[in-house]
Design a protein around this motif. Structure first.
Motif, PDB file in Angstrom:
ATOM      1  N   ASP A 280       0.821  -1.217   0.000  1.00 23.89           N
ATOM      2  CA  ASP A 280       0.000   0.000   0.000  1.00 23.89           C
ATOM      3  C   ASP A 280       0.854   1.267   0.000  1.00 23.89           C
ATOM      4  O   ASP A 280       0.610   2.177  -0.808  1.00 23.89           O
ATOM      5  N   PRO A 281       1.852   1.392   0.897  1.00 27.14           N
ATOM      6  CA  PRO A 281       2.694   2.597   0.837  1.00 27.14           C
ATOM      7  C   PRO A 281       3.468   2.722  -0.473  1.00 27.14           C
ATOM      8  O   PRO A 281       3.691   3.834  -0.962  1.00 27.14           O
ATOM      9  N   VAL A 282       3.891   1.584  -1.030  1.00 28.13           N
ATOM     10  CA  VAL A 282       4.589   1.635  -2.314  1.00 28.13           C
ATOM     11  C   VAL A 282       3.644   2.132  -3.405  1.00 28.13           C
ATOM     12  O   VAL A 282       4.016   2.964  -4.245  1.00 28.13           O
ATOM     13  N   ALA A 283       2.411   1.659  -3.393  1.00 28.16           N
ATOM     14  CA  ALA A 283       1.440   2.127  -4.379  1.00 28.16           C
ATOM     15  C   ALA A 283       1.171   3.615  -4.218  1.00 28.16           C
ATOM     16  O   ALA A 283       1.040   4.348  -5.217  1.00 28.16           O
ATOM     17  N   GLU A 284       1.102   4.068  -2.988  1.00 27.25           N
ATOM     18  CA  GLU A 284       0.865   5.493  -2.745  1.00 27.25           C
ATOM     19  C   GLU A 284       2.008   6.347  -3.272  1.00 27.25           C
ATOM     20  O   GLU A 284       1.798   7.431  -3.832  1.00 27.25           O
ATOM     21  N   ALA A 285       3.235   5.853  -3.078  1.00 30.75           N
ATOM     22  CA  ALA A 285       4.407   6.592  -3.543  1.00 30.75           C
ATOM     23  C   ALA A 285       4.591   6.487  -5.049  1.00 30.75           C
ATOM     24  O   ALA A 285       5.150   7.393  -5.687  1.00 30.75           O
ATOM     25  N   GLY A 286       4.130   5.376  -5.607  1.00 23.38           N
ATOM     26  CA  GLY A 286       4.428   5.045  -6.997  1.00 23.38           C
ATOM     27  C   GLY A 286       5.568   4.055  -7.036  1.00 23.38           C
ATOM     28  O   GLY A 286       6.623   4.297  -6.428  1.00 23.38           O
ATOM     29  N   LEU A 287       5.360   2.928  -7.714  1.00 23.39           N
ATOM     30  CA  LEU A 287       6.354   1.859  -7.701  1.00 23.39           C
ATOM     31  C   LEU A 287       7.705   2.327  -8.210  1.00 23.39           C
ATOM     32  O   LEU A 287       8.747   2.059  -7.594  1.00 23.39           O
ATOM     33  N   ALA A 288       7.714   3.032  -9.321  1.00 29.08           N
ATOM     34  CA  ALA A 288       8.988   3.471  -9.905  1.00 29.08           C
ATOM     35  C   ALA A 288       9.709   4.430  -8.969  1.00 29.08           C
ATOM     36  O   ALA A 288      10.944   4.342  -8.795  1.00 29.08           O
ATOM     37  N   ALA A 289       8.966   5.351  -8.356  1.00 26.74           N
ATOM     38  CA  ALA A 289       9.593   6.300  -7.440  1.00 26.74           C
ATOM     39  C   ALA A 289      10.148   5.588  -6.216  1.00 26.74           C
ATOM     40  O   ALA A 289      11.269   5.878  -5.773  1.00 26.74           O
ATOM     41  N   ALA A 290       9.378   4.656  -5.654  1.00 25.99           N
ATOM     42  CA  ALA A 290       9.847   3.926  -4.479  1.00 25.99           C
ATOM     43  C   ALA A 290      11.131   3.163  -4.785  1.00 25.99           C
ATOM     44  O   ALA A 290      12.094   3.180  -4.002  1.00 25.99           O
ATOM     45  N   ALA A 291      11.145   2.481  -5.930  1.00 27.84           N
ATOM     46  CA  ALA A 291      12.345   1.738  -6.315  1.00 27.84           C
ATOM     47  C   ALA A 291      13.533   2.682  -6.487  1.00 27.84           C
ATOM     48  O   ALA A 291      14.660   2.361  -6.078  1.00 27.84           O
ATOM     49  N   ARG A 292      13.300   3.832  -7.072  1.00 25.97           N
ATOM     50  CA  ARG A 292      14.383   4.790  -7.294  1.00 25.97           C
ATOM     51  C   ARG A 292      14.923   5.339  -5.973  1.00 25.97           C
ATOM     52  O   ARG A 292      16.139   5.464  -5.785  1.00 25.97           O
ATOM     53  N   TRP A 293      14.025   5.668  -5.029  1.00 26.08           N
ATOM     54  CA  TRP A 293      14.479   6.206  -3.743  1.00 26.08           C
ATOM     55  C   TRP A 293      15.367   5.209  -3.005  1.00 26.08           C
ATOM     56  O   TRP A 293      16.399   5.578  -2.450  1.00 26.08           O
ATOM     57  N   VAL A 294      14.947   3.968  -3.004  1.00 26.03           N
ATOM     58  CA  VAL A 294      15.745   2.954  -2.317  1.00 26.03           C
ATOM     59  C   VAL A 294      17.082   2.769  -3.021  1.00 26.03           C
ATOM     60  O   VAL A 294      18.146   2.727  -2.377  1.00 26.03           O
TER      61      VAL A 294
END
Length: 275
Positions: free
Chosen positions: A43-57
């Protein structure tokens, strides 16, 4: 990039432990604390956007210790469950997660057929495992404490999870050793040795009393309860597990506390009670 205390080299903070933080907050908070890995939830990943979450990490130089969650394979809508799990596998692949945690599902309102429910889990995993393998994603079956058998997981012991995993080819389907759920099991040491390279994740927290009205929120900070976390850690290490040690806590009081202070406490308790 995290480059600090070597005692924290395998430490991960699961997102649910600091529930008020989104993905970016979690990444930044772990960087501040010298924690090199994060466990993420869908759910938090979906809220952030999958591509953005992957990039931040990725940009922070952190690892994704686990991705929660797949599973819930026991219901009547088999096709829908399989489709949702394939989406979760795709997301885990994009994030580079070490495993997709599988909480397999419980019984329906009028269902009393535990063997049948477990058979449905096995059948669904036989279909999902090749899809996950093609995408380089490991599935981690998480047995839950028996008090969750009816509503969340018809797998209650590592032995039951391993029986299903062992029936599938290769080691792409493994098991999650969650201290909260397995510490009570008289066979836990034996089953950890049996698991060997099927251990996909090791999660820590503590069993504290009294249990709250919502038992899901009964997890405590490592060192506050009855679990010999150091013994479990030694066991998984001896079995050959070299992955992250992830702190996952569901607790309303901890959720209400300052997240940076929670992470700082996790760091101290990890060194004191797990290492």
């Amino acid at each position: 990039m995290v480059d600090g205390d070597p005692r924290l080299a395998r430490l991960a903070v699961n997102q649910m432990t600091v529930r008020s933080w989104g993905v970016r907050d979690l990444v930044q908070g772990c960087l501040r604390a010298g924690v090199p890995a994060v466990g993420l939830w869908r759910d938090p990943v979906a809220e952030a956007g999958l591509a953005a979450a992957a990039r931040w990490v990725r940009d922070a130089g952190l690892r994704v210790s686990s991705y929660c969650r797949g599973g819930f394979l026991t219901g009547a809508d088999r096709a829908g469950a399989l489709a949702d799990n394939r989406r979760a596998i795709d997301e885990a692949a994009e994030l580079g997660a070490a495993c997709l945690v599988m909480v397999v599902g419980g019984l329906g309102a009028d269902d009393r057929d535990l063997p049948g429910a477990r058979a449905r889990v096995s059948d669904a995993l036989a279909e999902l495992a090749p899809y996950a393998a093609e995408r380089g994603v490991r599935l981690g079956l998480e047995p839950l404490h028996p008090m969750f058998c009816a509503d969340r997981a018809v797998l209650s012991t590592l032995g039951q999870a391993l029986d299903i995993a062992d029936a599938l080819p290769g080691t792409g389907v493994g098991v999650v050793v969650d201290a909260y759920h397995v510490w009570w099991d008289p066979q836990v040491d034996q089953q950890i040795r049996r698991a060997g390279d099927r251990i996909a994740s090791f999660q820590t927290c503590d069993w504290t009393l009294p249990l709250p009205a919502d038992v899901l929120l009964g997890r405590g900070m490592p060192g506050d309860g009855h679990v010999d976390l150091r013994a479990l850690r030694r066991g998984v290490d001896a079995a050959g597990y070299t992955g992250d040690i992830e702190v996952e806590i569901f607790n309303a009081d901890i959720w209400a506390a300052d997240p940076d202070e929670v992470v700082a406490t996790i760091v101290r308790r990890h060194v004191q009670h797990v290492l």
